[in-house]
Write an enzyme that holds these catalytic residues in place. Structure first.
Site, short mmCIF file in Angstrom:
data_model
loop_
_atom_site.label_atom_id
_atom_site.label_comp_id
_atom_site.label_asym_id
_atom_site.label_seq_id
_atom_site.Cartn_x
_atom_site.Cartn_y
_atom_site.Cartn_z
N SER A 219 -50.61 -2.30 15.77
CA SER A 219 -49.38 -2.10 16.52
C SER A 219 -49.45 -2.89 17.81
O SER A 219 -50.46 -3.48 18.16
CB SER A 219 -49.15 -0.62 16.78
OG SER A 219 -50.06 -0.20 17.76
N LYS A 220 -48.31 -2.85 18.49
CA LYS A 220 -48.13 -3.66 19.68
C LYS A 220 -49.21 -3.49 20.73
O LYS A 220 -49.63 -4.44 21.38
CB LYS A 220 -46.80 -3.23 20.30
CG LYS A 220 -45.89 -4.37 20.63
CD LYS A 220 -44.57 -3.83 21.06
CE LYS A 220 -44.25 -4.40 22.41
NZ LYS A 220 -42.83 -4.35 22.73
N SER A 221 -49.65 -2.22 20.89
CA SER A 221 -50.56 -1.95 21.99
C SER A 221 -52.02 -2.24 21.63
O SER A 221 -52.89 -2.18 22.49
CB SER A 221 -50.42 -0.49 22.40
OG SER A 221 -50.56 0.31 21.24
#
Ligand code: GLU
Length: 451
Positions: A219-221
């Site tokens: 995911s993005k993080s």
């Protein structure tokens, strides 16, 4: 030019995800493989803030990877530039068509207040024919069973993703939609919209997700999820591109190092794998190492220069000297960000010294200083300042002193570079030049402090 038209349609989130970069790459490769057109469309309708910087992140990232688009932001072209937010009139026209044909209707949203426009979705499950996933038919979920219709224009008049995405793909005559598998579940809605608009749906190719090494969805993080991390860390674009192309695609051979031309030649959608791809940092690192050794010297200079400049090492340095320095250190750093630390002593007299290396070479060995002084005298008499002549002179001296060449080589390396490791000593001395080397050998005792 073939009739194939593909697009990369990122939302400007301020961030280019590694998965997005791979989607862009697959689209690019497919366009180049088929002789088609690669379109870049910024899907910025949902954005309330100014997106210029966020768009820059995307275009910079694509340029860094060498993925040139044919139509899209700042490429003009017959249909560009493409910013979804600049196409509102087109979107409105299509909504009107859907209203006119009764495929869409106005609806009072009592819960949130205001009038929305909803699309009359077919009551039958829609099968998505996908070039990668096969025929996919997802049964309707409970909400869809109750009411399969969905909002295409919100009460504030803003059209939603499904509508603008389909309308733009129709208008841009996109023939193949290559995108992440996370959009597969949206595709029945999209196909129904195409049909309601009397348009033939394009071919779909949903590419598998990218997973972290532990198997969780990236995911993005997550660390390592943003392309700019690799740019800043000093990866070679060639290595990242090569690595990304193998994330979910296989050239059907054991060859892993592929040039862009080879990728373009071999890439095709049927070879995209159906299972999710694991992001293997070690493999990326290995690949990076391969490229660092094999990049053409002028490319190594081109990619390395900005890192030296950022470290403030290039001021007043002649271009030719910089090139010669980089030519002999190529193969040592694994990342361009390590380049300043490998080369600082070529550019500064106040270069740092590795205390451990100094202690190991000179600690308790006072004769090392004498040897260094003798070496200085010997080098002072070398007029042909080349690595071969220096090599021969040092070995002759070792012989005449009855010591091993290493007894001279190690102190000399530490004295001129401050470190125990580096490129070939004699090449290093040649590039540093006679004056600098003699001066450093003379100043070594003072410069190399240790307790
Ligand atoms: N803007 C969408 C996204 O970034 C595009 C999806 C698509 O490629 O159709 O996920």
């Amino acid at each position: 030019m073939s009739s194939v038209r593909v697009r990369f349609a990122p939302s400007p989130t301020g961030f280019l995800h590694i998965g997005g970069a791979r989607t862009a790459l697959f689209n690019f490769l497919y366009a180049r493989h088929t002789g088609g057109t690669f379109v870049l469309r910024i899907e910025d309708t949902d954005q309330d803030r100014h997106v210029e910087e966020a768009v820059q992140v995307i275009t910079d990232g694509l340029r860094w990877l060498g993925l040139d688009w044919d139509e899209g932001p700042d490429r003009g072209g017959p249909h560009g530039p493409y910013f979804q937010s600049q196409r509102k009139d087109i979107h409105r026209r299509y909504v009107q068509r859907l209203l006119d044909s009764k495929a869409a209707y106005e609806f009072e949203d009592k819960e949130r207040g205001g009038t929305v426009i909803k699309f009359r979705m077919t009551r039958e499950p829609v099968t998505v024919p996908d070039l990668i996933c096969g025929n996919v038919t997802r049964p309707l979920n409970d909400t869809e069973m109750r009411d399969p219709d969905f909002v295409i224009v919100r009460s504030d008049g803003a059209p939603v993703f499904h509508l603008v995405n389909v309308v733009d793909d129709i208008e841009m005559r996109i023939t193949h939609i290559i995108r992440g598998e996370d959009h597969l579940s949206n595709t029945p809605k999209h196909i129904a919209l195409y049909r309601a608009l009397g348009a033939e749906p394009p071919k779909f190719a949903h590419i598998p997700l990218i997973l972290n090494a532990d198997g969780s969805k990236m995911s993005k993080s997550d660390k390592g999820a943003a392309l700019h991390e690799y740019i800043n860390a000093g990866y070679a674009p060639e290595a990242v591109r090569n690595f990304l192309c193998l994330l979910g695609w296989s050239p059907k051979s054991d060859v892993e190092i592929l040039s862009l031309d080879q990728m373009v030649e071999r890439f095709d959608l049927p070879q995209v794998q159906r299972h999710n791809a694991r992001f293997d940092q070690d493999k990326l690192h290995w690949m990076q190492g391969q490229y660092m050794m094999k990049l053409p010297p002028e490319r190594f200079v081109e990619l390395g220069r900005p890192f030296l400049a950022k470290a403030g090492l290039l001021e007043g340095q002649p271009e030719d000297y910089v090139r010669r320095v980089l030519a002999i250190v190529q193969g040592k750093p694994k990342l361009f960000s390590e380049l300043p630390e490998w080369t600082v002593f070529f550019f500064r007299e106040d270069f740092p010294t590795d205390a451990e290396a100094v202690a190991k070479t000179f600690g308790g060995q006072p004769q090392a200083w004498d040897l260094l002084e003798k070496l200085r005298g010997c080098f002072a008499r070398v007029s042909d300042w080349t690595h071969t002549a220096l090599d021969a002179a040092l070995r002759d001296l070792a012989k005449s002193l009855g010591v091993k060449p290493a007894a001279l080589i190690h102190p000399c390396r530490v004295a001129v570079s401050g470190k125990a490791i580096g490129p070939s000593l004699f090449h290093m001395l040649e590039v540093l030049g006679k004056n600098r080397v003699l001066q450093r050998l003379a100043a070594a005792r003072e410069h190399l402090q240790f307790d």
